[in-house]
Write a protein that holds these residues in place. Sequence first.
Motif, short mmCIF file in Angstrom:
data_model
loop_
_atom_site.label_atom_id
_atom_site.label_comp_id
_atom_site.label_asym_id
_atom_site.label_seq_id
_atom_site.Cartn_x
_atom_site.Cartn_y
_atom_site.Cartn_z
N PRO A 110 0.74 -1.23 0.05
CA PRO A 110 0.10 0.16 0.05
C PRO A 110 0.97 1.26 -0.12
CG PRO A 110 -1.04 -1.52 1.43
CD PRO A 110 0.21 -2.32 0.90
N ASN A 111 1.78 1.40 0.79
CA ASN A 111 2.67 2.39 0.93
C ASN A 111 3.17 2.82 -0.23
OD1 ASN A 111 1.74 3.99 3.35
ND2 ASN A 111 2.95 2.69 4.57
N LEU A 112 3.79 1.93 -1.02
CA LEU A 112 4.41 1.97 -2.22
C LEU A 112 3.48 2.74 -3.20
CD1 LEU A 112 7.00 1.46 -3.97
CD2 LEU A 112 6.18 -0.87 -4.47
N ILE A 113 2.34 2.30 -3.45
CA ILE A 113 1.41 2.68 -4.23
C ILE A 113 0.86 4.27 -3.86
CG2 ILE A 113 -0.71 2.36 -5.24
CD1 ILE A 113 1.21 0.22 -5.92
N TRP A 114 0.44 4.46 -2.40
CA TRP A 114 0.15 5.67 -2.14
C TRP A 114 1.02 6.71 -2.41
CZ3 TRP A 114 -1.95 3.02 2.74
CH2 TRP A 114 -3.24 2.42 2.56
#
Length: 425
Positions: free
Chosen positions: A140-144
Amino acid sequence: MIFWKIIYNLILLPLLFAMFCTGSLFLEKIRLGMIGRFRSYQDLKSFMERTGTGKTIYWFHASSHGEFEQVKPVLAGLKEVEPLSFSVVSFFSPSGYNHVNDEHIDCKIYLPFDFPWLIRKCLNLVQPKKIILAAYDVWPNLIWVSRSMGIHSALFAAQFSEGTSKLSPVIRNFYRNVYGSLSAIYTISEQDNKRLQRILHPMKRPIVRVLGNPRYDQVKQKSDNFTTERTESVLLRPKRLIAGSIHTEDEHVILDSIVNLMRDIKDLTLVWVPHEPSDRIVSEAESFFQLKHFTTARLGLNNPDQIETRVIIVDSIGKLSQLYWDGQVAYIGGGFSSGVHNVMEPAIARLPVFFGPYHKNFNEAKELIADGGGFSIENGTALYEGIKNLFENRVTFIKASYAATEVIHRNLGSATRVVRNLIHD
């Protein structure tokens, strides 16, 4: 989205990190991954010092060695179109990091821990033009963070199985926020596309296309090294069963049936390929077959045709795709535990393929079954009867062999489509 960022970063991610820290105390594979992740930023920094700023960099991510088989033809295709570009390839699993060596990789790292401050630090350093994820390993954080920094992110070979938990109400809401933050998603099939649309609804972002599975192209490309030398019919090869990527759970189901097959079919030989061929596992396999009065030998650096024992035990990794071309029928492991392994490689080698019931998340396995080139078994008896029937009925064998190969050829071209859309989307 803010709600899920708080839940993920304050609850889910710390719990996951604690689990990995605990697991690293007991399991070497987890420990290697943890150590590798601690040095990922430094590895990226060294790479950027060598490369310099202002370069076009694509960041690919694959969970493991198996998922890199999907990345490989896309990476090669992108390098062909943009030869001056550089590629960073990250892995989650040691099986990818330790065993993938590819001429098109300019920097190989473990995927950094998914802490938002660390991901931002790494992306600020590398400044990739695009982040390209394979299959399912979406963090998730990679995408966000990528979205917040204006970096294009794409997921290809995306697959969503029937009955996926991602469609349940609460989990669906979480994944809608994750997948909805990607720039583009390329699914394998129309069914995957429809399930993805249900996850994303009512969001209009991202771009969604059906582009197939590049792994078919990689399997075909690898097989081209052997087909020129093996143009003869599969029936002219030695009567040999290739048991590939075998887990302990497979052993419990199929071992006795394979022993019975070899006793009933006197000219049948076996290549036994453990999923993790440690010395202990290889020694245990040797002892088992010797107790059943079969001669055994380790493959080592030899070809199967150079060994005259009834059982050949493979004691290293990286050879399985070639070994299928020395057999007539295959059993692929994983189908009684984590999920069936690569059924494409035996299929392109013209082998009818048997595997366990846990294959629902694998379109290629379902296609093989539908076309008559693959056979799902529930127990050892079904394996015994299925293989014996193929050896006793030449027409049935030939039909299954042809059907297996046809599935691969029917699905070629995905890598080119993915590269084309990565460039233009």
